[in-house]
Design an enzyme around this catalytic site. Structure first.
Site, PDB file in Angstrom:
ATOM      1  N   LYS A  15       0.666  -1.210   0.067  1.00  0.00           N
ATOM      2  CA  LYS A  15      -0.050   0.250   0.084  1.00  0.00           C
ATOM      3  C   LYS A  15       0.722   1.316   0.060  1.00  0.00           C
ATOM      4  CE  LYS A  15      -3.571   0.127   3.129  1.00  0.00           C
ATOM      5  NZ  LYS A  15      -4.202   1.349   1.392  1.00  0.00           N
TER       6      LYS A  15
ATOM      7  N   GLU B 152      -2.109   5.067   7.587  1.00  0.00           N
ATOM      8  CA  GLU B 152      -3.082   3.673   7.107  1.00  0.00           C
ATOM      9  C   GLU B 152      -2.706   2.351   8.116  1.00  0.00           C
ATOM     10  OE1 GLU B 152      -4.485   4.327   2.200  1.00  0.00           O
ATOM     11  OE2 GLU B 152      -2.466   3.421   2.808  1.00  0.00           O
TER      12      GLU B 152
HETATM   13  C1  5RP Z   1      -3.140   4.964  -0.810  1.00  0.00           C
HETATM   14  C2  5RP Z   1      -3.188   3.203  -1.009  1.00  0.00           C
HETATM   15  C3  5RP Z   1      -4.297   2.479  -1.974  1.00  0.00           C
HETATM   16  O1  5RP Z   1      -4.784   2.021  -0.461  1.00  0.00           O
HETATM   17  C4  5RP Z   1      -3.677   2.227  -2.720  1.00  0.00           C
HETATM   18  O2  5RP Z   1      -2.689   3.522  -4.033  1.00  0.00           O
HETATM   19  C5  5RP Z   1      -4.808   1.620  -3.399  1.00  0.00           C
HETATM   20  O3  5RP Z   1      -4.964   3.348  -3.968  1.00  0.00           O
HETATM   21  P1  5RP Z   1      -6.215   2.514  -5.498  1.00  0.00           P
HETATM   22  O4  5RP Z   1      -7.622   2.177  -4.318  1.00  0.00           O
HETATM   23  O5  5RP Z   1      -6.746   4.434  -6.326  1.00  0.00           O
HETATM   24  O6  5RP Z   1      -5.634   2.203  -6.875  1.00  0.00           O
HETATM   25  O7  5RP Z   1      -2.325   2.861   0.018  1.00  0.00           O
HETATM   26  O8  5RP Z   1      -1.986   5.327  -0.422  1.00  0.00           O
END
Ligand code: 5RP
Length: 217
Positions: A94, A103
């Site tokens: 992530k 997160e």
């Molecule tokens: C943000 C994250 C998001 O959960 C990850 O990048 C996925 O994003 P998306 O749903 O736009 O593909 O970790 O820091």
């Protein structure tokens, strides 16, 4: 089915995991944005939300959902968030949206982590997506050299400052055969705030949108 339709479907499916009158955790990203939209009809059933980013906080507040300070909250029933990659072991990368530290904090507190992805995010082994690492700005070059020793090719994410005032190094070409060990090793580098491997605290449930519907495991 296009990717946005899959994101919308999987976000809607995650609403079923919400328990009435509890505080929920809300992640960050384009898939979570659909989840926030899906909260509209049930927002009066929530005791509030804790948010993993300023961007998600703005969207939640615009809907009239109260966003609480995590320090004032005893428990978070469920945390719903997307991922850049997820394995069958429910380990994730992530941080594509640079929100990885908050997160990881909300995920640590939550009783249940529901990961919502479309099927493009499912991988046999983590590492094709460059691994985001949040770093204290003055440690950037030192941390980059240490990441090279671990076999990666770090790249400074230009122009990005996290909600915590730090910078991001995206590490290419890592072979992540032992995600728990690498998560710990990178977090042990002085100057690293955290890295985007979510293996020590993986997801409890992964919802995956495909052309045929939403699978869960
Ligand atoms: C943000 C994250 C998001 O959960 C990850 O990048 C996925 O994003 P998306 O749903 O736009 O593909 O970790 O820091």
């Amino acid at each position: 089915m296009d990717q946005n339709a899959k994101k919308r479907n999987v976000a809607q499916a995650a609403v079923n995991y919400i328990e009435q009158d509890t505080i929920i955790g809300v992640g960050t990203g384009s898939t979570v944005n659909y989840f926030i939209e899906a909260l509209e009809p049930i927002k009066h059933q929530l005791a509030g939300a804790v948010s993993s980013s300023d961007a998600s906080t703005k969207k939640l507040e615009a809907l009239g959902i109260e966003v609480l300070d995590l320090n004032h909250v005893d428990s978070v029933s469920v945390y719903v968030d997307g991922a850049d990659e997820v394995t069958e072991h429910k380990h994730m990368i992530k941080g594509g949206g640079a929100a990885l530290t908050r997160e990881k904090i909300v995920a640590a507190v939550a009783k249940k982590f529901v990961c919502i992805v479309d099927d493009s995010k499912r991988v046999p082994v983590l590492g094709r997506f460059p691994l985001p690492v949040e770093v204290i700005p003055m440690a950037r070059s030192y941390v980059a050299r240490e990441l090279v020793k671990l076999g990666g090719d770090p790249e400074y994410r230009q122009g990005v400052v996290t909600d915590n005032g730090n910078v991001i190094l995206d590490v290419h070409n890592l072979t992540i055969s032992d995600p728990v060990a690498l998560e710990k090793a990178i977090n042990n580098i002085t100057g690293v705030v955290t890295n985007g491997i979510f293996a020590m605290r993986g997801a409890d449930t992964v919802l995956v949108a495909t052309d045929d519907g939403v699978d869960s495991y």
